[in-house]
Design a protein around this motif. Structure first.
Motif, PDB file in Angstrom:
ATOM      1  N   LEU A  30       0.695  -1.309   0.090  1.00 24.15           N
ATOM      2  CA  LEU A  30       0.005   0.019  -0.081  1.00 24.15           C
ATOM      3  C   LEU A  30       0.951   1.376   0.125  1.00 24.15           C
ATOM      4  O   LEU A  30       0.472   2.218  -0.565  1.00 24.15           O
ATOM      5  N   LEU A  31       1.762   1.282   0.910  1.00 26.49           N
ATOM      6  CA  LEU A  31       2.738   2.495   1.045  1.00 26.49           C
ATOM      7  C   LEU A  31       3.578   2.495  -0.363  1.00 26.49           C
ATOM      8  O   LEU A  31       3.485   3.694  -0.896  1.00 26.49           O
ATOM      9  N   ASP A  32       3.826   1.541  -1.063  1.00 27.50           N
ATOM     10  CA  ASP A  32       4.735   1.935  -2.299  1.00 27.50           C
ATOM     11  C   ASP A  32       3.826   2.099  -3.304  1.00 27.50           C
ATOM     12  O   ASP A  32       4.283   2.774  -4.320  1.00 27.50           O
ATOM     13  N   GLN A  33       2.116   2.122  -3.367  1.00 28.39           N
ATOM     14  CA  GLN A  33       1.550   2.520  -4.084  1.00 28.39           C
ATOM     15  C   GLN A  33       0.835   3.894  -3.936  1.00 28.39           C
ATOM     16  O   GLN A  33       0.145   4.461  -4.311  1.00 28.39           O
ATOM     17  N   GLY A  34       1.629   4.482  -2.954  1.00 29.69           N
ATOM     18  CA  GLY A  34       1.327   5.689  -2.435  1.00 29.69           C
ATOM     19  C   GLY A  34      -0.118   5.871  -1.594  1.00 29.69           C
ATOM     20  O   GLY A  34      -0.893   6.845  -1.658  1.00 29.69           O
ATOM     21  N   ARG A  35      -0.611   4.879  -1.088  1.00 29.15           N
ATOM     22  CA  ARG A  35      -1.699   4.715  -0.558  1.00 29.15           C
ATOM     23  C   ARG A  35      -1.762   4.309   1.033  1.00 29.15           C
ATOM     24  O   ARG A  35      -0.625   3.959   1.342  1.00 29.15           O
ATOM     25  N   SER A  36      -2.555   4.755   1.881  1.00 24.62           N
ATOM     26  CA  SER A  36      -2.415   4.348   3.172  1.00 24.62           C
ATOM     27  C   SER A  36      -4.259   4.304   3.499  1.00 24.62           C
ATOM     28  O   SER A  36      -5.100   4.913   3.163  1.00 24.62           O
ATOM     29  N   CYS A  37      -4.296   3.259   4.693  1.00 29.53           N
ATOM     30  CA  CYS A  37      -5.637   3.076   5.153  1.00 29.53           C
ATOM     31  C   CYS A  37      -5.683   3.686   6.605  1.00 29.53           C
ATOM     32  O   CYS A  37      -6.428   3.202   7.573  1.00 29.53           O
ATOM     33  N   CYS A  43      -6.882  -1.331   8.010  1.00 26.78           N
ATOM     34  CA  CYS A  43      -6.853  -2.148   6.970  1.00 26.78           C
ATOM     35  C   CYS A  43      -7.554  -3.658   6.965  1.00 26.78           C
ATOM     36  O   CYS A  43      -7.858  -4.058   6.258  1.00 26.78           O
TER      37      CYS A  43
END
Length: 50
Positions: A30-37, A43
């Motif tokens: 998720l972090l590598d994709q620029g996303r965060s929950c 999550c």
């Protein structure tokens, strides 16, 4: 779930892999994709019915 994971892990020859490792891998993805929950527990939370 743990029993099935253990069976699959052993069949794949991945004795070093733990179920908790997958949680960290998912968060890293998720972090590598620029996303965060948000906080990590978000999550994994299941939707609550109203």
């Amino acid at each position: 779930m743990n029993r099935r994971f253990e069976q699959l892990r052993q069949a794949a020859g991945l004795e070093w892999l733990h179920l908790h490792d997958l949680r960290h891998a998912f968060a890293t993805f998720l972090l590598d994709q620029g996303r965060s929950c948000g906080p990590s527990w978000n999550c994994w939370a299941t939707p609550r019915s109203g």
